[in-house]
Design a protein around this motif. Structure first.
Motif, PDB file in Angstrom:
ATOM      1  N   MET A 121       0.849  -1.189   0.000  1.00  0.00           N
ATOM      2  CA  MET A 121       0.000   0.000   0.000  1.00  0.00           C
ATOM      3  C   MET A 121       0.887   1.243   0.000  1.00  0.00           C
ATOM      4  SD  MET A 121      -2.890  -1.388  -0.088  1.00  0.00           S
ATOM      5  CE  MET A 121      -3.334  -3.072   0.037  1.00  0.00           C
ATOM      6  N   SER A 122       0.409   2.304  -0.598  1.00  0.00           N
ATOM      7  CA  SER A 122       1.256   3.482  -0.765  1.00  0.00           C
ATOM      8  C   SER A 122       1.392   4.221   0.553  1.00  0.00           C
ATOM      9  CB  SER A 122       0.659   4.388  -1.823  1.00  0.00           C
ATOM     10  OG  SER A 122      -0.669   4.682  -1.502  1.00  0.00           O
ATOM     11  N   HIS A 123       2.459   5.019   0.630  1.00  0.00           N
ATOM     12  CA  HIS A 123       2.712   5.725   1.877  1.00  0.00           C
ATOM     13  C   HIS A 123       2.302   7.177   1.832  1.00  0.00           C
ATOM     14  CE1 HIS A 123       4.566   2.295   3.715  1.00  0.00           C
ATOM     15  NE2 HIS A 123       5.241   2.089   2.616  1.00  0.00           N
ATOM     16  N   GLU A 124       2.397   7.781   0.633  1.00  0.00           N
ATOM     17  CA  GLU A 124       1.938   9.167   0.600  1.00  0.00           C
ATOM     18  C   GLU A 124       0.543   9.211  -0.035  1.00  0.00           C
ATOM     19  OE1 GLU A 124       4.541   8.198  -1.420  1.00  0.00           O
ATOM     20  OE2 GLU A 124       4.221   9.033  -3.383  1.00  0.00           O
ATOM     21  N   VAL A 125      -0.256  10.170   0.410  1.00  0.00           N
ATOM     22  CA  VAL A 125      -1.634  10.282  -0.070  1.00  0.00           C
ATOM     23  C   VAL A 125      -1.618  10.950  -1.438  1.00  0.00           C
ATOM     24  CG1 VAL A 125      -3.921  11.150   0.448  1.00  0.00           C
ATOM     25  CG2 VAL A 125      -2.369  10.588   2.312  1.00  0.00           C
ATOM     26  N   VAL A 126      -2.347  10.345  -2.382  1.00  0.00           N
ATOM     27  CA  VAL A 126      -2.430  10.919  -3.724  1.00  0.00           C
ATOM     28  C   VAL A 126      -3.409  12.083  -3.690  1.00  0.00           C
ATOM     29  CG1 VAL A 126      -2.991  10.456  -6.113  1.00  0.00           C
ATOM     30  CG2 VAL A 126      -1.982   8.664  -4.704  1.00  0.00           C
ATOM     31  N   GLN A 127      -3.040  13.185  -4.285  1.00  0.00           N
ATOM     32  CA  GLN A 127      -3.916  14.355  -4.292  1.00  0.00           C
ATOM     33  C   GLN A 127      -5.052  14.171  -5.289  1.00  0.00           C
ATOM     34  OE1 GLN A 127      -3.780  16.830  -2.061  1.00  0.00           O
ATOM     35  NE2 GLN A 127      -2.292  15.391  -1.226  1.00  0.00           N
ATOM     36  N   PRO A 128      -6.223  14.725  -5.009  1.00  0.00           N
ATOM     37  CA  PRO A 128      -7.372  14.585  -5.924  1.00  0.00           C
ATOM     38  C   PRO A 128      -7.077  15.083  -7.331  1.00  0.00           C
ATOM     39  CG  PRO A 128      -8.103  15.452  -3.830  1.00  0.00           C
ATOM     40  CD  PRO A 128      -6.613  15.398  -3.758  1.00  0.00           C
ATOM     41  N   ARG A 129      -6.141  16.024  -7.436  1.00  0.00           N
ATOM     42  CA  ARG A 129      -5.827  16.576  -8.760  1.00  0.00           C
ATOM     43  C   ARG A 129      -5.440  15.473  -9.746  1.00  0.00           C
ATOM     44  NH1 ARG A 129      -2.661  20.686 -11.743  1.00  0.00           N
ATOM     45  NH2 ARG A 129      -0.823  19.365 -11.720  1.00  0.00           N
ATOM     46  N   ALA A 130      -4.642  14.532  -9.217  1.00  0.00           N
ATOM     47  CA  ALA A 130      -4.195  13.425 -10.086  1.00  0.00           C
ATOM     48  C   ALA A 130      -5.395  12.634 -10.591  1.00  0.00           C
ATOM     49  CB  ALA A 130      -3.243  12.521  -9.313  1.00  0.00           C
ATOM     50  N   TYR A 131      -6.384  12.410  -9.690  1.00  0.00           N
ATOM     51  CA  TYR A 131      -7.560  11.640 -10.084  1.00  0.00           C
ATOM     52  C   TYR A 131      -8.381  12.378 -11.127  1.00  0.00           C
ATOM     53  CZ  TYR A 131      -6.517   8.844  -5.930  1.00  0.00           C
ATOM     54  OH  TYR A 131      -5.918   8.051  -4.996  1.00  0.00           O
ATOM     55  N   VAL A 132      -8.525  13.688 -10.924  1.00  0.00           N
ATOM     56  CA  VAL A 132      -9.339  14.460 -11.866  1.00  0.00           C
ATOM     57  C   VAL A 132      -8.672  14.487 -13.242  1.00  0.00           C
ATOM     58  CG1 VAL A 132     -10.253  16.752 -12.369  1.00  0.00           C
ATOM     59  CG2 VAL A 132     -10.385  15.854 -10.060  1.00  0.00           C
ATOM     60  N   LEU A 133      -7.353  14.713 -13.259  1.00  0.00           N
ATOM     61  CA  LEU A 133      -6.637  14.731 -14.538  1.00  0.00           C
ATOM     62  C   LEU A 133      -6.734  13.381 -15.235  1.00  0.00           C
ATOM     63  CD1 LEU A 133      -3.407  16.736 -13.636  1.00  0.00           C
ATOM     64  CD2 LEU A 133      -5.251  17.434 -15.148  1.00  0.00           C
ATOM     65  N   ASN A 134      -6.608  12.313 -14.439  1.00  0.00           N
ATOM     66  CA  ASN A 134      -6.714  10.971 -14.999  1.00  0.00           C
ATOM     67  C   ASN A 134      -8.093  10.755 -15.606  1.00  0.00           C
ATOM     68  OD1 ASN A 134      -5.712   8.473 -15.604  1.00  0.00           O
ATOM     69  ND2 ASN A 134      -6.377   7.552 -13.696  1.00  0.00           N
ATOM     70  N   ALA A 135      -9.117  11.230 -14.882  1.00  0.00           N
ATOM     71  CA  ALA A 135     -10.483  11.055 -15.382  1.00  0.00           C
ATOM     72  C   ALA A 135     -10.663  11.786 -16.707  1.00  0.00           C
ATOM     73  CB  ALA A 135     -11.485  11.575 -14.352  1.00  0.00           C
ATOM     74  N   ILE A 136     -10.093  12.984 -16.797  1.00  0.00           N
ATOM     75  CA  ILE A 136     -10.212  13.747 -18.045  1.00  0.00           C
ATOM     76  C   ILE A 136      -9.513  13.000 -19.178  1.00  0.00           C
ATOM     77  CG2 ILE A 136      -9.536  15.868 -19.210  1.00  0.00           C
ATOM     78  CD1 ILE A 136      -9.900  17.296 -16.520  1.00  0.00           C
ATOM     79  N   ALA A 137      -8.307  12.477 -18.879  1.00  0.00           N
ATOM     80  CA  ALA A 137      -7.577  11.720 -19.906  1.00  0.00           C
ATOM     81  C   ALA A 137      -8.388  10.516 -20.363  1.00  0.00           C
ATOM     82  CB  ALA A 137      -6.223  11.276 -19.352  1.00  0.00           C
ATOM     83  N   LEU A 138      -8.990   9.808 -19.401  1.00  0.00           N
ATOM     84  CA  LEU A 138      -9.774   8.623 -19.756  1.00  0.00           C
ATOM     85  C   LEU A 138     -10.993   9.003 -20.582  1.00  0.00           C
ATOM     86  CD1 LEU A 138      -9.530   6.717 -16.375  1.00  0.00           C
ATOM     87  CD2 LEU A 138      -8.599   5.981 -18.537  1.00  0.00           C
ATOM     88  N   ALA A 139     -11.620  10.126 -20.237  1.00  0.00           N
ATOM     89  CA  ALA A 139     -12.794  10.555 -21.001  1.00  0.00           C
ATOM     90  C   ALA A 139     -12.398  10.902 -22.435  1.00  0.00           C
ATOM     91  CB  ALA A 139     -13.454  11.757 -20.315  1.00  0.00           C
ATOM     92  N   VAL A 140     -11.264  11.583 -22.573  1.00  0.00           N
ATOM     93  CA  VAL A 140     -10.785  11.936 -23.918  1.00  0.00           C
ATOM     94  C   VAL A 140     -10.521  10.667 -24.725  1.00  0.00           C
ATOM     95  CG1 VAL A 140      -8.804  12.889 -25.152  1.00  0.00           C
ATOM     96  CG2 VAL A 140      -9.856  14.186 -23.308  1.00  0.00           C
TER      97      VAL A 140
END
Lengths: 130, 196
Positions: free
Chosen positions: A1-20
């Motif tokens: 399991m990861s040690h640092e918390v992923v920021q929501p920004r990464a998730y939002v950018l990923n979602a946009i990439a996936l939608a594109v």
């Protein structure tokens, strides 16, 4: 399991990439790529699968956070998909070549047994002790 | 969970291999079958699942940063989106039934001039695979929805915080995997030869 918390920004950018990428998949599906590239390959399928694999990699690395995971996790993930690759790549030659080989011939008829008449001593019968 | 997901890859892999072999053998029937599927519903479902993956990832973020209310909101959103997906599948399946496209004695495909090489038997085979693959996927979604309800119950009881969040993260892994399966199912089932 990861040690640092992923920021929501990464998730939002990923979602946009996936939608594109999803939009791209649908758009390319309506274009017959054989009108542009005259090759004997299923181009539309190849492009669709390439985009799907890219989306899967993005989901795995970012949503499932594998990019921050240990090497052991990487091995599990890679192993799973490597197994799938083997299945798909090896099932193809099996089925493609099904009609190539002549069907097996039936078992040949049994060779007729030849009996050899041994000369018998006078007085003895033909019955073999064996 | 990764071991379980590797097993799931094997499970769905078998179905995808079957699909691959039959698509190569009966490509016209596959295109004809895909033509009958509603691209709008399929596309909508893809977007719904994508959004649910975002909300699931956000719920992991919420629990790791001790935001209890956010956690509940995101878990509820993920569940709502998952149930939306299942609702759309119900609509699609009943649509298929009404058009006589469910394999069995009531299967009746009227032919399609755009795909002259497609035989009705093979189109029925496509729909067998369609129902099995999307049905198995929907079953996984139902299990995922059950897991989310369990998580919501635990979250309401304040059982999660930044030290104790593994259940949320592991459910997230499962949920993203189900999303990945759909990412492959959508182009393979809905986008075959749409250029006609």
């Amino acid at each position: 399991m990861s040690h640092e918390v992923v920021q929501p920004r990464a998730y939002v950018l990923n979602a946009i990439a996936l939608a594109v990428l999803m939009g791209l998949t649908v758009a390319v599906a309506f274009v017959d790529l054989h009108d542009f590239f005259h090759v004997a390959l299923p181009l539309n399928a190849i492009v669709a699968m390439t985009i799907a694999i890219t989306k899967a990699i993005l989901i795995i690395l970012i949503f499932m956070d594998v990019r921050h995971n240990t090497r052991l996790t990487w091995i599990f993930v890679a192993g799973g998909f490597f197994w799938l690759l083997i299945l798909l790549l090896l099932i193809l030659p099996d089925f493609i070549s099904r009609d190539w080989v002549r069907r097996a011939e039936p078992w040949p008829q049994p060779i007729p047994v030849v009996t050899i008449d041994h000369p018998v001593a006078p007085g003895a019968t033909h019955d073999s002790p064996h | 969970m990764w071991t379980f997901l590797a097993q799931e890859i094997m499970f769905f892999g078998g179905l995808f291999a079957t699909y691959l072999v039959y698509r190569m053998k009966y490509s016209d029937a596959w295109a004809a079958g895909s033509y009958e599927l509603s691209l709008w519903w399929g596309g909508f479902n893809t977007v719904v699942l994508l959004a649910s993956s975002v909300t699931m990832a956000m719920s992991v973020w919420s629990v790791r940063t001790d935001r209890q209310k956010h956690l509940l909101v995101y878990l509820f959103l993920t569940l709502a989106l998952g149930l939306t997906f299942l609702g759309v599948k119900v609509i699609e399946y009943s649509d298929k039934w009404n058009h006589g496209l469910v394999p069995g004695s009531y299967f009746n495909w009227h032919g399609n001039p755009l795909f002259p090489g497609a035989a009705e038997n093979n189109v029925e085979l496509f729909f067998c695979l369609y129902f099995i693959m999307t049905g198995m996927h929907a079953l996984h979604m139902i299990v995922g929805a059950g897991l989310l309800i369990w998580l919501i119950g635990l979250a309401l009881a304040r059982r999660f915080n930044s030290e104790n969040y593994l259940k949320v993260e592991i459910t997230g892994l499962y949920w993203h995997f189900v999303d990945i399966v759909w990412v492959f199912l959508f182009p393979l089932l809905y986008l075959i030869n749409r250029a006609v």
